[in-house]
Design a protein around this motif. Structure first.
Motif, PDB file in Angstrom:
ATOM      1  N   VAL A   1     -19.449   2.141  10.663  1.00  0.00           N
ATOM      2  CA  VAL A   1     -20.858   2.076  11.039  1.00  0.00           C
ATOM      3  C   VAL A   1     -21.649   1.961   9.736  1.00  0.00           C
ATOM      4  O   VAL A   1     -21.457   2.776   8.821  1.00  0.00           O
ATOM      5  CB  VAL A   1     -21.299   3.355  11.799  1.00  0.00           C
ATOM      6  CG1 VAL A   1     -22.791   3.315  12.088  1.00  0.00           C
ATOM      7  CG2 VAL A   1     -20.506   3.497  13.079  1.00  0.00           C
ATOM      8  N   VAL A   2     -22.480   0.932   9.653  1.00  0.00           N
ATOM      9  CA  VAL A   2     -23.265   0.721   8.426  1.00  0.00           C
ATOM     10  C   VAL A   2     -24.739   0.990   8.734  1.00  0.00           C
ATOM     11  O   VAL A   2     -25.307   0.407   9.647  1.00  0.00           O
ATOM     12  CB  VAL A   2     -23.085  -0.730   7.922  1.00  0.00           C
ATOM     13  CG1 VAL A   2     -24.011  -1.011   6.743  1.00  0.00           C
ATOM     14  CG2 VAL A   2     -21.639  -0.978   7.535  1.00  0.00           C
ATOM     15  N   GLU A   3     -25.320   1.916   7.978  1.00  0.00           N
ATOM     16  CA  GLU A   3     -26.765   2.198   8.117  1.00  0.00           C
ATOM     17  C   GLU A   3     -27.447   1.744   6.846  1.00  0.00           C
ATOM     18  O   GLU A   3     -26.977   2.038   5.743  1.00  0.00           O
ATOM     19  CB  GLU A   3     -27.025   3.698   8.200  1.00  0.00           C
ATOM     20  CG  GLU A   3     -26.574   4.409   9.411  1.00  0.00           C
ATOM     21  CD  GLU A   3     -26.638   5.906   9.118  1.00  0.00           C
ATOM     22  OE1 GLU A   3     -27.725   6.496   9.192  1.00  0.00           O
ATOM     23  OE2 GLU A   3     -25.593   6.481   8.782  1.00  0.00           O
ATOM     24  N   ARG A   4     -28.579   1.082   7.022  1.00  0.00           N
ATOM     25  CA  ARG A   4     -29.320   0.630   5.848  1.00  0.00           C
ATOM     26  C   ARG A   4     -30.590   1.468   5.713  1.00  0.00           C
ATOM     27  O   ARG A   4     -31.423   1.487   6.611  1.00  0.00           O
ATOM     28  CB  ARG A   4     -29.678  -0.839   6.018  1.00  0.00           C
ATOM     29  CG  ARG A   4     -30.257  -1.431   4.783  1.00  0.00           C
ATOM     30  CD  ARG A   4     -29.657  -2.783   4.553  1.00  0.00           C
ATOM     31  NE  ARG A   4     -30.208  -3.363   3.354  1.00  0.00           N
ATOM     32  CZ  ARG A   4     -29.707  -4.401   2.767  1.00  0.00           C
ATOM     33  NH1 ARG A   4     -28.648  -5.000   3.248  1.00  0.00           N
ATOM     34  NH2 ARG A   4     -30.251  -4.883   1.669  1.00  0.00           N
ATOM     35  N   LEU A   5     -30.720   2.169   4.609  1.00  0.00           N
ATOM     36  CA  LEU A   5     -31.910   2.967   4.331  1.00  0.00           C
ATOM     37  C   LEU A   5     -32.585   2.336   3.121  1.00  0.00           C
ATOM     38  O   LEU A   5     -32.148   1.297   2.634  1.00  0.00           O
ATOM     39  CB  LEU A   5     -31.528   4.425   4.051  1.00  0.00           C
ATOM     40  CG  LEU A   5     -30.552   5.066   5.069  1.00  0.00           C
ATOM     41  CD1 LEU A   5     -30.091   6.425   4.591  1.00  0.00           C
ATOM     42  CD2 LEU A   5     -31.222   5.191   6.430  1.00  0.00           C
ATOM     43  N   GLU A   6     -33.628   2.969   2.627  1.00  0.00           N
ATOM     44  CA  GLU A   6     -34.356   2.449   1.465  1.00  0.00           C
ATOM     45  C   GLU A   6     -33.460   2.450   0.217  1.00  0.00           C
ATOM     46  O   GLU A   6     -33.228   3.510  -0.371  1.00  0.00           O
ATOM     47  CB  GLU A   6     -35.592   3.355   1.252  1.00  0.00           C
ATOM     48  CG  GLU A   6     -36.515   2.938   0.142  1.00  0.00           C
ATOM     49  CD  GLU A   6     -37.369   1.752   0.551  1.00  0.00           C
ATOM     50  OE1 GLU A   6     -37.808   1.705   1.717  1.00  0.00           O
ATOM     51  OE2 GLU A   6     -37.586   0.888  -0.311  1.00  0.00           O
TER      52      GLU A   6
ATOM     53  N   TRP B   1     -22.003   4.056   4.766  1.00  0.00           N
ATOM     54  CA  TRP B   1     -20.875   3.462   5.483  1.00  0.00           C
ATOM     55  C   TRP B   1     -20.028   4.602   6.052  1.00  0.00           C
ATOM     56  O   TRP B   1     -19.477   5.410   5.280  1.00  0.00           O
ATOM     57  CB  TRP B   1     -19.999   2.627   4.542  1.00  0.00           C
ATOM     58  CG  TRP B   1     -20.696   1.464   3.892  1.00  0.00           C
ATOM     59  CD1 TRP B   1     -21.975   1.026   4.094  1.00  0.00           C
ATOM     60  CD2 TRP B   1     -20.136   0.573   2.913  1.00  0.00           C
ATOM     61  NE1 TRP B   1     -22.241  -0.067   3.316  1.00  0.00           N
ATOM     62  CE2 TRP B   1     -21.133  -0.367   2.580  1.00  0.00           C
ATOM     63  CE3 TRP B   1     -18.887   0.486   2.284  1.00  0.00           C
ATOM     64  CZ2 TRP B   1     -20.915  -1.384   1.638  1.00  0.00           C
ATOM     65  CZ3 TRP B   1     -18.669  -0.522   1.352  1.00  0.00           C
ATOM     66  CH2 TRP B   1     -19.674  -1.451   1.049  1.00  0.00           C
ATOM     67  N   THR B   2     -19.935   4.653   7.380  1.00  0.00           N
ATOM     68  CA  THR B   2     -19.209   5.750   8.022  1.00  0.00           C
ATOM     69  C   THR B   2     -17.968   5.211   8.731  1.00  0.00           C
ATOM     70  O   THR B   2     -18.072   4.322   9.590  1.00  0.00           O
ATOM     71  CB  THR B   2     -20.130   6.454   9.054  1.00  0.00           C
ATOM     72  OG1 THR B   2     -21.327   6.871   8.392  1.00  0.00           O
ATOM     73  CG2 THR B   2     -19.448   7.672   9.655  1.00  0.00           C
ATOM     74  N   ILE B   3     -16.819   5.766   8.396  1.00  0.00           N
ATOM     75  CA  ILE B   3     -15.574   5.343   9.061  1.00  0.00           C
ATOM     76  C   ILE B   3     -15.637   5.832  10.506  1.00  0.00           C
ATOM     77  O   ILE B   3     -15.847   7.022  10.753  1.00  0.00           O
ATOM     78  CB  ILE B   3     -14.322   5.959   8.386  1.00  0.00           C
ATOM     79  CG1 ILE B   3     -14.342   5.742   6.877  1.00  0.00           C
ATOM     80  CG2 ILE B   3     -13.039   5.359   8.997  1.00  0.00           C
ATOM     81  CD1 ILE B   3     -13.334   6.627   6.133  1.00  0.00           C
TER      82      ILE B   3
END
Ligand code: COA
Length: 260
Positions: free
Chosen positions: A7-12, A17-19
């Motif tokens: 799971v890829v989260e984009r923040l500032e 990146w979470t397995i």
């Protein structure tokens, strides 16, 4: 951007990146490593990403090492190929222009700890265990563990962990320099994002060059290491961000870095 395995989260300025493999304790499968390589290639030239946090789903494991169930069904050739992609992926993390922070949300064992060792910084949740149990499985840490662990914590301590396969908890890992912060219960994400945020506000070329200076200079003799550092420094002198930092200082404001 998220795939099947991460799971890829984009923040500032930061990506997390979470397995996404809690049921197998986030073990390293072929698909998971293939997707890690894709993510690494994607961020390599992305100046908006200044720091990447790698973590795992759940609170049991950051990563339980190689997926031993998948491994049991692999041919010798497949094991060989998988091992090569593992080594490439971890080297890719280490050589990436961004700083990587491993946020150890649970056990980091074998290849899981080796992945964390390829990251620039490691922060651990309270109660987390880490270790390299490979000698008990008839192999040795073969994805950088015997190389990166002694560089991180010294030869004597590294050999103790590698030859015994003993697991250490967060407090001991902190004391031996294996992790640089331990987060209180429930506070790992905050601590990891705080560390990542402190990195991400800096000049991107400086981050890249500082990584290269440290990693490349570590085992050179003194004069060669100083020459290497100087070469890394010279590249920063050519950047617009260096000029911007001086201007911002004079104007008593925060610099706005673009990575140029
Ligand atoms: N590969 C594949 N599956 C794994 C795995 C691995 N490395 N580690 C754990 N799993 C699976 C278990 O087989 C189990 O699956 P099941 O529900 O189908 O039986 C599930 O994950 C949960 O495992 P469990 O041991 O019950 O979880 P836990 O939370 O009590 O403990 C660990 C988590 C990571 C501490 C423990 O699973 C462990 O020690 N794993 C092996 C680590 C290891 O030796 N790795 C190899 C290094 S080379």
């Amino acid at each position: 951007m998220s795939g099947r395995e991460w799971v890829v989260e984009r923040l500032e300025g930061i990506e997390v990146w979470t397995i996404d493999g809690e049921a197998r304790r986030n073990a390293l499968s072929r698909a998971m490593i293939a997707e890690l390589l894709v993510n690494l290639a994607r961020v390599r030239d992305d100046r908006a990403v200044r720091c990447v946090v790698i973590t795992g789903k759940g609170d049991k494991a950051f990563c339980a090492g190689a997926d031993l169930k998948e491994r049991a069904g692999m041919s010798a050739d497949e094991v060989h190929q998988f091992h090569r992609s593992l080594r490439d992926a971890f080297r890719g993390v280490e050589a990436a222009p961004q700083a990587f922070v491993a946020a150890l949300n649970g056990a980091a064992l074998g290849g899981g700890l080796e992945m964390a060792l390829a990251c620039d910084l490691r922060v651990a949740g309270e109660g987390v265990e880490m270790g390299l149990p490979e000698v008990g499985l008839g192999i040795i840490p073969g994805a950088g563990g015997t190389v990166r662990l002694p560089r991180a914590i010294g030869v004597a301590r590294a050999k103790e962990l590698i030859l015994t396969g003993r697991r250490v908890g967060a407090a001991e890992a902190l004391a031996m320099g294996l992790v640089s912060r331990v987060a209180p219960a429930g506070g790992l994400r905050d601590v990891a994002l705080e560390v990542a945020g402190l990195v991400a506000r800096n000049a991107p070329v400086s981050i890249r060059q500082a990584k290269r200076a440290v990693d490349g200079g570590l085992h050179l003799d003194l004069d060669a290491a100083l020459a290497h550092e100087n070469a890394m420094y010279q590249d920063c002198l050519r950047t617009k961000d260096r000029v911007e930092a001086l201007r911002a200082f004079a104007e008593k404001r925060k610099p706005i870095f673009t990575g140029e």
